[in-house]
Design a protein around this motif. Structure first.
Motif, PDB file in Angstrom:
ATOM      1  N   ALA A 126      44.281  -4.143 -77.251  1.00 30.78           N
ATOM      2  CA  ALA A 126      43.095  -3.792 -76.471  1.00 30.78           C
ATOM      3  C   ALA A 126      42.861  -2.275 -76.486  1.00 30.78           C
ATOM      4  O   ALA A 126      41.722  -1.823 -76.654  1.00 30.78           O
ATOM      5  CB  ALA A 126      43.235  -4.304 -75.046  1.00 30.78           C
ATOM      6  N   ALA A 127      43.925  -1.503 -76.314  1.00 34.53           N
ATOM      7  CA  ALA A 127      43.788  -0.044 -76.274  1.00 34.53           C
ATOM      8  C   ALA A 127      43.411   0.529 -77.641  1.00 34.53           C
ATOM      9  O   ALA A 127      42.665   1.503 -77.723  1.00 34.53           O
ATOM     10  CB  ALA A 127      45.085   0.587 -75.775  1.00 34.53           C
ATOM     11  N   ALA A 186      48.791  -7.579 -77.622  1.00 41.55           N
ATOM     12  CA  ALA A 186      48.419  -7.601 -76.197  1.00 41.55           C
ATOM     13  C   ALA A 186      47.696  -6.314 -75.793  1.00 41.55           C
ATOM     14  O   ALA A 186      46.666  -5.998 -76.360  1.00 41.55           O
ATOM     15  CB  ALA A 186      49.648  -7.888 -75.352  1.00 41.55           C
ATOM     16  N   ALA A 187      48.216  -5.594 -74.794  1.00 41.05           N
ATOM     17  CA  ALA A 187      47.552  -4.389 -74.282  1.00 41.05           C
ATOM     18  C   ALA A 187      47.411  -3.318 -75.355  1.00 41.05           C
ATOM     19  O   ALA A 187      46.460  -2.533 -75.332  1.00 41.05           O
ATOM     20  CB  ALA A 187      48.325  -3.831 -73.087  1.00 41.05           C
ATOM     21  N   VAL A 221      49.849   3.245 -73.337  1.00 41.12           N
ATOM     22  CA  VAL A 221      50.388   1.981 -73.853  1.00 41.12           C
ATOM     23  C   VAL A 221      51.522   2.271 -74.834  1.00 41.12           C
ATOM     24  O   VAL A 221      52.579   1.638 -74.776  1.00 41.12           O
ATOM     25  CB  VAL A 221      49.279   1.126 -74.501  1.00 41.12           C
ATOM     26  CG1 VAL A 221      49.875  -0.061 -75.246  1.00 41.12           C
ATOM     27  CG2 VAL A 221      48.298   0.632 -73.448  1.00 41.12           C
ATOM     28  N   SER A 235      55.601   1.038 -74.853  1.00 39.48           N
ATOM     29  CA  SER A 235      55.820  -0.014 -75.846  1.00 39.48           C
ATOM     30  C   SER A 235      57.177   0.064 -76.532  1.00 39.48           C
ATOM     31  O   SER A 235      57.814   1.120 -76.581  1.00 39.48           O
ATOM     32  CB  SER A 235      54.727   0.052 -76.915  1.00 39.48           C
ATOM     33  OG  SER A 235      53.472  -0.273 -76.362  1.00 39.48           O
ATOM     34  N   ASP A 270      44.473   6.008 -72.486  1.00 37.86           N
ATOM     35  CA  ASP A 270      44.929   4.619 -72.356  1.00 37.86           C
ATOM     36  C   ASP A 270      45.805   4.216 -73.534  1.00 37.86           C
ATOM     37  O   ASP A 270      46.845   3.602 -73.361  1.00 37.86           O
ATOM     38  CB  ASP A 270      43.740   3.654 -72.255  1.00 37.86           C
ATOM     39  CG  ASP A 270      43.044   3.713 -70.910  1.00 37.86           C
ATOM     40  OD1 ASP A 270      43.644   4.230 -69.947  1.00 37.86           O
ATOM     41  OD2 ASP A 270      41.898   3.237 -70.834  1.00 37.86           O
TER      42      ASP A 270
END
Length: 86
Positions: A14-15, A10-11, A48, A52, A44
């Motif tokens: 992306a990061a 997920a994020a 994250v 996490s 970023d």
């Protein structure tokens, strides 16, 4: 030094700009620090990681200090950011 794979979801994916990448580290802390420095990743990515959860070969890291989590050779680290919904 252990060699294995970090998988991002997920994020985190992306990061990181990738679904997975290798690690070459003794501890989870070392692997994440090296990943944060890779390819000029910035704030970023670190934000994250700070939010996490982590699994090492399917076992939750929980609240253990990342410097105390030894990584196995051939292991898999899963980076799981908070997910929306349920």
């Amino acid at each position: 030094m252990a060699k294995g794979t970090i998988r991002y979801w997920a994020a985190a994916k992306a990061a990181a700009g990738t679904h997975e990448e290798p690690y070459d580290a003794v501890t989870l802390d070392e692997a994440l620090a090296a990943a944060a420095l890779r390819d000029g990743r910035g704030g970023d990515f670190r934000r994250v990681l700070d939010r996490s959860s982590f699994l090492v070969d399917g076992d939750p890291v929980g609240g253990r200090p990342h410097a105390s989590v030894a990584l196995p050779d051939g292991g898999v680290v899963e980076v799981l950011p908070p997910f929306a919904g349920g």
